[in-house]
Every structure is written in C-alpha cells, then in structure tokens.
Design an enzyme around this catalytic site. Sequence first.
Site, short mmCIF file in Angstrom:
data_model
loop_
_atom_site.label_atom_id
_atom_site.label_comp_id
_atom_site.label_asym_id
_atom_site.label_seq_id
_atom_site.Cartn_x
_atom_site.Cartn_y
_atom_site.Cartn_z
N ASP A 10 -1.36 3.59 11.96
CA ASP A 10 -1.89 4.19 10.36
C ASP A 10 -2.96 5.21 10.93
O ASP A 10 -4.02 5.46 10.39
CB ASP A 10 -2.36 3.35 9.39
CG ASP A 10 -1.25 2.48 8.84
OD1 ASP A 10 -0.13 2.57 9.29
OD2 ASP A 10 -1.59 1.77 8.16
N ASP A 48 1.57 4.80 6.90
CA ASP A 48 1.44 4.27 5.36
C ASP A 48 2.31 5.23 4.71
O ASP A 48 1.85 6.61 4.89
CB ASP A 48 -0.12 4.19 5.03
CG ASP A 48 -0.48 2.97 4.36
OD1 ASP A 48 0.10 1.72 4.26
OD2 ASP A 48 -1.47 2.95 3.68
N HIS A 50 3.39 5.71 0.79
CA HIS A 50 3.31 5.06 -0.56
C HIS A 50 3.88 6.23 -1.35
O HIS A 50 3.37 7.26 -1.25
CB HIS A 50 1.92 5.12 -1.02
CG HIS A 50 1.16 3.88 -0.31
ND1 HIS A 50 1.68 2.67 -0.23
CD2 HIS A 50 -0.20 3.80 0.30
CE1 HIS A 50 0.50 1.87 0.42
NE2 HIS A 50 -0.18 2.52 0.85
N HIS A 83 -4.02 7.30 -1.92
CA HIS A 83 -3.80 7.75 -0.35
C HIS A 83 -2.45 7.68 0.30
O HIS A 83 -1.75 6.87 -0.14
CB HIS A 83 -4.85 6.67 0.41
CG HIS A 83 -4.38 5.46 0.56
ND1 HIS A 83 -4.52 4.49 -0.51
CD2 HIS A 83 -3.85 4.77 1.71
CE1 HIS A 83 -4.15 3.48 0.08
NE2 HIS A 83 -3.66 3.45 1.26
N LYS A 108 5.50 2.12 6.01
CA LYS A 108 5.34 0.84 5.30
C LYS A 108 4.68 1.33 4.06
O LYS A 108 4.21 2.15 3.74
CB LYS A 108 4.66 -0.16 6.17
CG LYS A 108 3.04 0.40 6.75
CD LYS A 108 2.66 -0.64 7.72
CE LYS A 108 1.15 -0.03 7.96
NZ LYS A 108 0.12 -0.02 6.91
N CYS A 153 -5.12 -3.10 8.27
CA CYS A 153 -3.92 -2.91 8.94
C CYS A 153 -3.49 -3.53 10.26
O CYS A 153 -2.59 -4.07 10.70
CB CYS A 153 -3.29 -1.72 8.60
SG CYS A 153 -3.13 -1.19 6.93
#
Length: 199
Positions: A10, A48, A50, A83, A108, A153
């Site tokens: 990340d 990451d 989202h 974020h 993820k 993470c």
Amino acid sequence: MSKEALIVIDVQNDFCPGGALAVENGDQVVPVINGLIKRFDHVVLTQDWHPAGHSSFASQHAGHDPFTTIEMPYGEQTLWPDHCVQGSDGAAFHAGLDWTKAELVVRKGFRKAIDSYSAFFENDHTTPTGLGGYLKERGISKVTMAGLATDFCVGFSALDAVKLGLSVTVVMEGCRAIDLGGSLAAMTEKMRAAGVNLV
C-alpha cells in the site's frame, strides 16, 4: 529463479504526506523500498482499492468520527477517513515508487461491506485475496515485506503469511506506522511472537 518474493504494501498517495489518511513520514519508505525492489527477482504490490462509500469509512456511519471503532458482522472495525477510492489520485501508487517490475498487483478492500488490511485475507480472516495461492503455485516459500502501515496492513499481512506457512521478514526501515493508541507496539509484539523476522 529465487523462491523469495518482496511484497510491497500500500505505498499509495493517500497514505503519504498530503493524503487523506497520511502516515507520518510515509513517503520516506519509497527510497528504501526501491532499493529492495532492485534486489528481488519476484515483486508483488498490494493496493487499497475501495469503492466510494465503503463501509469502513467514518462518513458512512452517522455520529462516528474517523479513528473510532465499531462492531461489524466480522468483528471490530476502525473507521477511517475516505481514502484510496478506486481510480482516484489518492489510490495511485506514490509517483516515486519504482513499481513497474511488479509481477502482480493485489487489490484489496474492494468489497463494500468488508475492509481488508491483510494482503492475504479480508478482515473476516476467511475470505482470501488469492495471494497465498499465487505464491504457492509459484513455489515461493519466503517473503519480505515493507510498506504502509506497519501496525495495520503490513502487520496483518505478516501474521497471515506466517499462518500460511511462509517464512516472513519485515524490513522496519521500509515501513511507517499510524500508531493509534499504542497499536505499533502491540503489532510489533504480535509479529515477534508469531515468528516474524523484524530487521
């Protein structure tokens, strides 16, 4: 080819200074990680990723501020500022990261109802990302990790890697922490107790 892989966790704009969930001095990991990338035959990155309105965002829970915790169906969840929203500049890798050598990018946190800290499993600790299977099929039994953030993470990824039978090293110089209420010390102790090699 080597049976070892570097997993870079990340290193994205939102976790670096100026980002929506900035880790203090997060950008300082970039030159360290670039040096590691040069040394490894196999490099994997996590990102990451989202959807807008993700359930881990405090903005989705009236009366709850970022960095507070709530109970979700899969357990305790820290709520975060919005974020790493898919396709945003914040979700992009840091511009200084020499990431093009990566053989695989594992995204993820893309399931709206569940967060994902670990590179290997969602936060329910049962839904796999597929990374474990990928490494097994490639015959990779040893992983080195660096990235953001040490106490979330990176730490959860390291613990899950050990559970999957991998030999795990975390390069602490290549990590930075959020450190919520002593979370860095707690995660460091958990990693040591699990047999993670911290260097």
